[in-house]
Motif scaffolding. Sequence first.
Motif, PDB file in Angstrom:
ATOM      1  N   SER A 467       0.744  -1.271  -0.082  1.00  0.00           N
ATOM      2  CA  SER A 467       0.047   0.014  -0.145  1.00  0.00           C
ATOM      3  C   SER A 467       0.801   1.155   0.100  1.00  0.00           C
ATOM      4  N   PHE A 468       0.560   2.215  -0.506  1.00  0.00           N
ATOM      5  CA  PHE A 468       1.102   3.573  -0.486  1.00  0.00           C
ATOM      6  C   PHE A 468       0.045   4.752  -0.020  1.00  0.00           C
ATOM      7  N   ILE A 469       0.382   5.050   1.241  1.00  0.00           N
ATOM      8  CA  ILE A 469      -0.572   5.844   2.046  1.00  0.00           C
ATOM      9  C   ILE A 469      -0.014   6.948   2.816  1.00  0.00           C
ATOM     10  N   ASP A 470      -0.412   8.055   2.973  1.00  0.00           N
ATOM     11  CA  ASP A 470       0.291   9.212   3.760  1.00  0.00           C
ATOM     12  C   ASP A 470       0.491   8.877   5.339  1.00  0.00           C
ATOM     13  N   THR A 471       1.149   9.731   6.150  1.00  0.00           N
ATOM     14  CA  THR A 471       1.316   9.331   7.407  1.00  0.00           C
ATOM     15  C   THR A 471       0.269   9.805   8.303  1.00  0.00           C
ATOM     16  N   ASP A 472      -0.815  10.539   7.647  1.00  0.00           N
ATOM     17  CA  ASP A 472      -2.047  10.837   8.375  1.00  0.00           C
ATOM     18  C   ASP A 472      -3.167  10.050   8.012  1.00  0.00           C
ATOM     19  N   GLU A 473      -2.745   8.863   7.253  1.00  0.00           N
ATOM     20  CA  GLU A 473      -3.836   7.763   6.972  1.00  0.00           C
ATOM     21  C   GLU A 473      -3.414   6.448   7.720  1.00  0.00           C
ATOM     22  N   TYR A 474      -4.399   5.835   8.252  1.00  0.00           N
ATOM     23  CA  TYR A 474      -4.219   4.648   9.335  1.00  0.00           C
ATOM     24  C   TYR A 474      -5.223   3.478   8.583  1.00  0.00           C
ATOM     25  N   LEU A 475      -4.521   2.318   8.021  1.00  0.00           N
ATOM     26  CA  LEU A 475      -5.214   1.339   7.633  1.00  0.00           C
ATOM     27  C   LEU A 475      -5.562   0.462   8.928  1.00  0.00           C
ATOM     28  N   VAL A 476      -6.863   0.228   9.287  1.00  0.00           N
ATOM     29  CA  VAL A 476      -7.426  -0.199  10.582  1.00  0.00           C
ATOM     30  C   VAL A 476      -7.991  -1.768  10.273  1.00  0.00           C
ATOM     31  N   PRO A 477      -7.358  -2.772  10.463  1.00  0.00           N
ATOM     32  CA  PRO A 477      -7.926  -4.116  10.465  1.00  0.00           C
ATOM     33  C   PRO A 477      -9.309  -4.469  11.499  1.00  0.00           C
ATOM     34  N   MET A 478     -10.183  -4.806  10.773  1.00  0.00           N
ATOM     35  CA  MET A 478     -11.612  -4.989  11.655  1.00  0.00           C
ATOM     36  C   MET A 478     -11.887  -6.326  11.985  1.00  0.00           C
ATOM     37  N   GLN A 479     -10.582  -7.270  11.898  1.00  0.00           N
ATOM     38  CA  GLN A 479     -10.694  -8.648  12.200  1.00  0.00           C
ATOM     39  C   GLN A 479      -9.617  -9.081  13.197  1.00  0.00           C
ATOM     40  N   ARG A 480      -9.870  -9.894  13.943  1.00  0.00           N
ATOM     41  CA  ARG A 480      -8.896 -10.369  15.147  1.00  0.00           C
ATOM     42  C   ARG A 480      -8.188 -11.912  14.584  1.00  0.00           C
ATOM     43  N   ASN A 481      -7.020 -11.748  15.009  1.00  0.00           N
ATOM     44  CA  ASN A 481      -6.008 -13.042  14.581  1.00  0.00           C
ATOM     45  C   ASN A 481      -6.510 -14.074  15.589  1.00  0.00           C
ATOM     46  N   GLU A 482      -5.507 -15.186  15.582  1.00  0.00           N
ATOM     47  CA  GLU A 482      -5.725 -16.339  16.407  1.00  0.00           C
ATOM     48  C   GLU A 482      -5.529 -15.988  17.825  1.00  0.00           C
TER      49      GLU A 482
END
Length: 727
Positions: A467-482
Amino acid sequence: LEPVDTMPPPHSDSNAFPLPIRQTSAKRLTKVVFPITIPNNKSTVDDGSQRSGVCSRLMQDFPIDNFPLEDPYLPWIHDYFPSIDGKYIQFVAQNRRRCATGKGKEEVMQFWEPQVALFQSIPVTVVVAVNNRSDVGVGENDESTNNNHKNDPPTYTQDDKFFLSSDMESATYKATRFQCHFHTTTTNDNDGRSSSIITLSEYNFDYEFVNWRKGRKTMLNREGKDLGSYWLSQLLFRCPVPSELKSLLQTHKNGNDGNGNNNNDDGGAPRVYLDLVPIRTPVRTREVLLTTNSTGPGRGVLNRTPILDLKKAFGDEHLLPKITDAGRWANLPLCPREATGPAISTPLEQEEKHRLVACTWTASSYTRRGDTLTISDSGKRLEEWIRFHLGVGFDHLYIYDNSNGSSTDLLNIANQFNKDSVTYHRWPCRVCNNNRPAHKNPGERSSQYAAEASCRERYGASTEWMSFIDTDEYLVPMQRNEKGDYHWKPVLDEMDTKGISIMKFLSSRGLPRVDLMEVMEDQSSCVDPNDVEGENKDKTEPCMAVPANQTTYLQVYNCDYIRPPKPERFQRAMKQIYRPSYVLSHFVHYSTVTADVAETYSDFVEKTKDRADSTKEQDEFILRVQTPRFKNRSKEIFVNELTQGALVHARSILPHETRRRSAECFSHSKYKCMLGYICDDSVEFSDEKHKENAFTNPDGSYCNCWRNPVVDDVLGPILLKRLQLGN
């Protein structure tokens, strides 16, 4: 640089047929010297002497901002480096014509039209001189010369003759644009070089075919109204490396180059140089150069756009000038990948691929697009951005630092982290146009776009997702791992199962929450710009800011004025996580060229020839290719913001934008409220109420944005703790 009177006509509809042979010579060229700065106060050089340390600073000192403006055929190079397998020198260039467009820039745009020609391939025929050719390769249509290296690129010498082909079938190379002249010594008069070998360039994909598939009639709009053709922004091409020189571009862990020679003794002196010579032909504006190998046969597809008549365009024997007589980039130092940037140093097959990485282009201070006021919060933002993404499943982050001067603020932040997790690049080249798209003279943020292309080309082969994003952008996962942590792994596993290659995130800016901000102690920086207008101009109160060490930017801006799931109108500013093996070119918000779009008929036939239904599949492929603007969406998905992943956009507001909150932030206000007043989770969203600014909480208080509970309750507090503890 070549004199103007030797250059071809600016475009192919100028009635200058066949194209006149260029009357240029070495004596008529103008030399423009770009000295290389040598570290440790050593002298500067342009002749190859005292080269120690050149490689480590190559792209910092490269003359991107001093690009010569007299020759529109030279590619505007922003980065170049050996490919991960050592077979190519990969180039990343920008389309210089896109720096100044619109009203009043007509002459400038016309002068730079040859930049578009560089995206168009041309066929070349090589007549090989047979003397002293025991170890030099040949092109695909010439078997008279001994080539003992079956998998090595065809190579040539300066004694060979290069012609523009008048017939595609007999062309030695059917698609090229640059002569790549490799040599192992450098002198001012270009004589006396050792290991002087020529190869011909290749495109990463066929730009003209892609443009045609997207339904465009031409690659050039004379009025400059083609900035929306995003795939013509970044020029990606590569020079095949002669087998004899590959070892000189490799640095092994033991410091040797593979032949027992120490390649680590001087901290980065180039051992190979390259002259990059553009083959100059006018930009094609009314015709295309496509064959049925690309489009497939039948259905009259090639009647849709006229095909270039090569014999009419170039004549029978259009001899190209000798390299010494042609305008060119000369003596480009070629360095190992590790020397020009901290990249992978061993062959790809020996590396374990990352699962997910991200790149960002940032600076210690900056101005928002179209603004003049400076913001200087980048250091804090970068550290927070790094810690957040490493904590939710990103394996590696690549930082392209566009800071002015000798600032080390962001380098100091990057150095807090293990180099296995964070890679830092100094990237000082300037943006050539920072105007908003609606400006009368729109253009491109060249430095940012080139940084994105550089990161994809340098590191795409070493990761599954990017991914290429700015430092004011946060990619937030909405699922939990094991383990019960919110993490991107289960989401990526789901995408693997579904055969998805592009994850798309709708984007809207978060508003800074009033309840998490505080009044600034020092109000001296709270100054309105000169253009503040309106009846609330004088209705001010003390400015507010994000309190230091008490909360995070992520938490403060976790207040989306459009409650998820967002409407489709927020696609324009989307961001993406994509597979670089599938996305061949990416432009900020969009996957502009995918493997599906770039795949030609001949490639598809080769891939499917052994299948039982190959004929049917090939017919279906022809139909897809010949359908204008056909789009394959089967490998793309807009992620579910509630169950898969979300984008939090924490774009900074300036202190003075908080001054009129009481006068502008209330129910049914006609003014744009710049601050966030959190809505209770029970408050439902509707577009109608949004347009009327009519949301209220159950207690009657005004509200205008919604929180992401995963950020608010889990990830935000974890991030704050990591920042406070420094881990």
